[in-house]
Write an enzyme that holds these catalytic residues in place. Structure first.
Site, PDB file in Angstrom:
ATOM      1  CB  CYS A 100      48.462  49.925  48.988  1.00  0.00           C
ATOM      2  SG  CYS A 100      49.987  49.967  48.073  1.00  0.00           S
ATOM      3  CG  LEU A 101      44.763  49.139  43.079  1.00  0.00           C
ATOM      4  CD1 LEU A 101      45.042  47.673  43.364  1.00  0.00           C
ATOM      5  CD2 LEU A 101      43.270  49.356  42.895  1.00  0.00           C
TER       6      LEU A 101
END
Lengths: 183, 532
Positions: free
Chosen positions: A89-90
């Site tokens: 998750c970026l």
């Protein structure tokens, strides 16, 4: 094709001036759209001493579509799925935030930075994020155990292959279709 | 030039009539809606709408076609463009940032222009308007092309990319992601928004069209007073000033030009006379109370001790709960040990243990029966309305046939059309009266309501029966008159019922057997994907 030219240049920049703590290679020299990156666990973190395989899968519309970046090595981290998909998750990778001017190098820097500074407020693994926030000792113990178990020695790219292909939604120029189950 | 005022105040006069004692609440400032909290009464508009006395359930609304929507935006943009002396493209971006609240935009901008510009994604620089350029020695940072004479483009921020990359970037955003109002400069960390004029310079016509369509959508979604007509393929927009806090007092049914009737306060179709909150509760209840739940309630009893659900699978009334081993009588639910030897008669009605258990049982049974009573009638009207709709499709054919057989003219057979319309509308109303009644507490008002309901229902059923007669009989002029009378009677009964219900609702006179609140926001959520 604009993507090839850009990727050639990006790759050249990376190999001539390799960013610290990263080793970048192409699993298949004729395919610029898949990169293998080995990330050294940053010193001073729980991940230090580990070697983490990261697969970068590029869409044919790169750089207008965001790259898909996944961990090939299991890692105990609030922002990485705790399975063999290794999804990250970026925010920079989210389609709505992606800008075509962003270079892969800075994406990889961001991934590396996530190891230095996990983002428990934007978690992918809520349980691990909780642990990170409330029981840091336990988190560190678990993370180190994962490093010892999974992140020593050579990276097993094969195992991650199926996961990465699934994560990229099959909409890639992937040449290998490894049907071995990702168990 | 006061388009904006016109928008907001359509309902204000109505509101005053409906809620004489609500003046405190009006000022309490509902957070979700504070964008439209405009000074309320606007006398001018009353002339347009207040000509005839309206029924209590009527609300004021306006239907706009796509070109009206465009014009509204253009007018607002022009106004801001003149007042603030900024160009139209930038005015549009500012307005979108402020969700088209012109007053707030102007106020904020006067106070701190640079912050407002930055937050909205605009540059303060007075650099010349962006245009395509070919700059010697230019290398595009996206595709790494560097050939001589490469056409390039940059917004005021100066982040310059080649035209091809810009185009592809915009196509990706507009076509793939459905984004229009907030497309930023392709550069990392640059928040500048691409304006419409720059876009027109860069992309092809079909993309521009889609871009403007998306902008229109953002416009409608950004304004709480606007809502798309939910009918498939309908492009119209309905404007209504109903606010969230009004929804306990009024059921805001609106009708589009395409004849679609829907609720402005929630995502459902017309559900008069039941208020949005009760509709939501009802639909949820109906979804929860599945067939399984009904069967369980009808065929099983609960163990009086541990409440396990038990189905009687043998003939004997001596039950032993498998879970807690409690022994009881299936008939009277009392303790088995109190039965002595007379178990097969089960004549122990006075036993306290049995009475209590039966009471609890009876209560749950009665409540189920009550629900089923209302649900069956609700479902029946829903189904009948569907059948009537099918019938309507056949009506067309019937009317043609009738013209041929009886020598009647087109206008003379229109009564069948009206009858069909009346049937559908009244059934829909009836359907929701049952959901409404389910939540009503018993009192005089409820009885009046039920009388009205009964009258309408009887009228509808008899019209429905006449309507289904074969064509030969329909040609009979006596029947024609009967149908026409019944049609107008049905419509009249419906108006009476709705009017009465709406009036009591507006005056807060209904007593409900559930908590009645306002959880349903007007569904205008930004970025909803319903109309991609």
């Amino acid at each position: 094709m604009s993507a090839s030219k850009r990727l050639t240049k990006e790759l050249a920049d990376c190999t001539t001036n390799s960013p610290p703590g990263m080793h970048i290679s192409l699993p298949d020299d004729s395919n610029l759209f898949k990169w293998h990156v080995i990330l050294d666990g940053p010193a001073g973190t729980v991940y230090a001493g580990g070697r983490f395989g990261v697969v970068v899968q590029l869409h044919e519309n790169y750089p207008f579509r965001s790259p898909t970046v996944t961990f090939a090595t299991r890692i105990y981290h609030p922002n990485v799925t705790n399975d063999n998909l290794g999804n990250i998750c970026l925010s920079v990778l989210k389609p709505e935030n992606w800008k075509p001017a962003v270079k892969l190098v800075s994406v990889l820097e961001a991934v590396r930075n996530l190891l230095v500074e996990p983002q428990p407020d934007d978690p992918l693994e809520a349980r691990i994020a909780d642990e990170y926030k409330n029981d840091r000792k336990e988190f560190e113990k678990n993370a180190r155990a994962y490093v010892a178990q999974y992140a020593k020695g050579a990276v097993n790219w094969e195992k991650a292959e199926a996961g990465a292909a699934a994560a990229a939604g099959g909409a890639t120029t992937s040449t290998t279709t490894n049907t071995t189950s990702a168990r | 030039m006061d388009t904006d005022d016109d928008f907001m105040s359509n309902v204000s006069s109505e509101e005053e009539d409906m809620m004489p004692d609500d003046s405190d609440n009006d000022l309490s400032g509902d957070d979700d809606f504070d964008f439209d909290d405009e000074p309320d009464p606007d006398i001018d508009m009353q002339q347009d709408f207040g000509q005839k006395k309206k029924a209590a359930y009527d609300i004021t609304f306006k239907v706009y076609q796509p070109q009206d929507i465009q014009k509204q935006q253009d007018d607002l943009i022009k106004e801001v463009n003149m007042i603030l002396d900024i160009n139209k493209e930038e005015a549009a971006i500012l307005l979108r940032h402020f969700r088209w609240n012109k007053e707030r935009l102007i106020e904020d901008y006067m106070e701190k222009p640079s912050q407002v510009l930055e937050a909205a994604g605009l540059s303060e620089s007075s650099a010349e308007a962006p245009r395509l350029k070919s700059i010697p020695g230019f290398v595009c940072d996206i595709c790494c092309e560097d050939e001589e004479g490469l056409q390039s483009f940059a917004l005021k921020c100066g982040h310059r990319y080649c035209v091809d990359c810009y185009r592809q970037y915009l196509a990706q955003k507009i076509v793939e992601e459905g984004e229009a109002a907030r497309i930023q400069c392709p550069s990392d960390d640059c928040n500048l928004i691409i304006d419409a004029r720059s876009l027109d310079l860069l992309v092809t016509q079909d993309l521009t069209d889609r871009y403007h369509k998306l902008l229109n959508r953002t416009y409608v979604e950004d304004r709480d007073s606007l809502k798309w007509c939910p009918a498939p393929d309908c492009q119209n927009v309905v404007e209504c000033g109903i606010k969230k806090k009004d929804l306990t007092r009024i059921v805001p049914t609106v009708a589009c030009l395409c004849s679609m009737r829907f609720c402005f306060g929630c995502p459902n179709e017309d559900h008069q006379p039941a208020p949005c909150d009760l509709v939501k509760k009802w639909l949820k209840k109906c979804a929860d109370d599945s067939e399984t739940a009904n069967w369980i309630s009808a065929n099983t009893k609960e163990c009086p001790k541990c409440n396990s659900t038990i189905e009687k699978n043998g003939g004997c009334n001596h039950m032993t709960c498998r879970k807690c081993k409690h022994e009881f009588c299936w008939m009277c639910m009392g303790l088995w040990s109190e039965h002595g030897t007379s178990w097969y008669n089960c004549n122990r009605f006075e036993e306290k243990s049995g009475t209590e258990a039966r009471d609890a049982q009876a209560k749950s049974r009665v409540s189920l029966e009550r629900y089923l009573h209302y649900y069956n009638r609700y479902a029946n009207h829903e189904q009948s309305a569907r059948l009537d709709k099918e019938m309507y499709l056949k009506t067309e054919k019937k009317m043609v046939q009738l013209q041929k057989e009886s020598g009647m003219s087109w206008i003379e057979v229109q009564y069948l059309n009206s009858a069909s319309q009346a049937l559908q509308t009244c059934r829909r109303t009836l359907m929701w009266t049952y959901a409404f009644a389910f939540y009503l507490a018993r009192n005089n008002l409820t009885e009046i309501f039920e009388d009205n309901q009964k009258d309408l229902e009887m009228a509808v059923e008899s019209l429905s029966e006449m309507f289904e007669k074969p064509v030969q009989e329909l040609a009979d002029s006596k029947l024609k008159v009967d149908i026409m009378d019944k049609t107008s009677y049905c419509n009249k009964r419906r108006v009476i019922l709705l009017d009465d219900t709406a009036q009591n609702l507006a005056e807060g006179r209904w007593t409900f057997n559930v908590e009645f609140t306002n959880p349903t926001p007007i569904s205008n959520t930004k970025g909803s994907s319903s109309r991609r």
